[in-house]
Design a protein around this motif. Structure first.
Motif, PDB file in Angstrom:
ATOM      1  N   THR A   1       5.814  17.981 -20.925  1.00  0.00           N
ATOM      2  CA  THR A   1       6.856  18.981 -20.692  1.00  0.00           C
ATOM      3  C   THR A   1       7.605  18.602 -19.428  1.00  0.00           C
ATOM      4  OG1 THR A   1       5.523  20.692 -21.752  1.00  0.00           O
ATOM      5  CG2 THR A   1       7.326  21.436 -20.330  1.00  0.00           C
TER       6      THR A   1
ATOM      7  N   PRO B   1      12.596  24.110 -19.582  1.00  0.00           N
ATOM      8  CA  PRO B   1      11.432  23.300 -19.943  1.00  0.00           C
ATOM      9  C   PRO B   1      11.579  22.767 -21.362  1.00  0.00           C
ATOM     10  CG  PRO B   1      10.862  25.637 -19.845  1.00  0.00           C
ATOM     11  CD  PRO B   1      12.283  25.520 -19.406  1.00  0.00           C
TER      12      PRO B   1
ATOM     13  N   LYS C   1       9.819  20.000 -24.444  1.00  0.00           N
ATOM     14  CA  LYS C   1       8.783  19.084 -24.926  1.00  0.00           C
ATOM     15  C   LYS C   1       9.470  17.744 -25.149  1.00  0.00           C
ATOM     16  CE  LYS C   1       5.577  20.159 -27.798  1.00  0.00           C
ATOM     17  NZ  LYS C   1       4.808  20.622 -28.988  1.00  0.00           N
TER      18      LYS C   1
END
Length: 148
Positions: A16, A23, A25
């Motif tokens: 992350t 934020p 992935k």
């Protein structure tokens, strides 16, 4: 590729990271030659897309190809305290928000030491270059310092 497949692969790294203050992935893929952002994530960023002069043809799973017509220019991706610019092509992605190509990483000039969190933390003596300056570093490597 799923998060589980990424954890078990030696060819990718995932985690992350902050992309344009959100934020995300992120999958770092040594097999990718372009960087991508998911359509779902790009909608959260509220930034205009720029039309590419020429569409890019992207090969996805099983030899299937799709065309990319837009680009997200000058997005910021943050590593620790450093922010870097990246251009991303919006497309449908699996469970990752961003896929970063290794070509982009080749342009970055920063030192990184990747640690397998499933193993015991490294000692100063086990890290090349750092071990030559043991007197400068603490005996144990601390994790990320808490924000104050």
């Amino acid at each position: 590729m799923t998060s589980e497949e990424a954890r078990n692969s030696n060819e990718v790294v995932s985690g992350t990271f902050v992309v344009n203050s959100k934020p995300a992935k992120v999958l770092f893929d040594c097999g990718a030659n372009l960087s991508f952002v998911s359509l779902k994530f790009v909608n959260k960023l509220d930034r205009p897309l720029v039309k590419l002069k020429n569409p890019v043809e992207v090969e996805i799973s099983h030899g299937k190809t799709v065309l990319g017509f837009d680009e997200c220019e000058n997005y910021d991706i943050v590593f620790g305290t450093e922010s870097f610019k990246i251009a991303l092509i919006p497309m449908t992605l699996g469970e990752f928000d961003v896929v970063v190509s290794m070509d982009w990483l080749d342009c970055m000039e920063f030192l990184v030491h990747v640690v397998n969190t499933r193993e015991a933390p490294p000692s100063i003596r086990s890290i090349p270059v750092v071990n030559e300056f043991e007197d400068v570093f603490l005996d144990e490597l601390p994790g990320v310092l808490p924000k104050t």
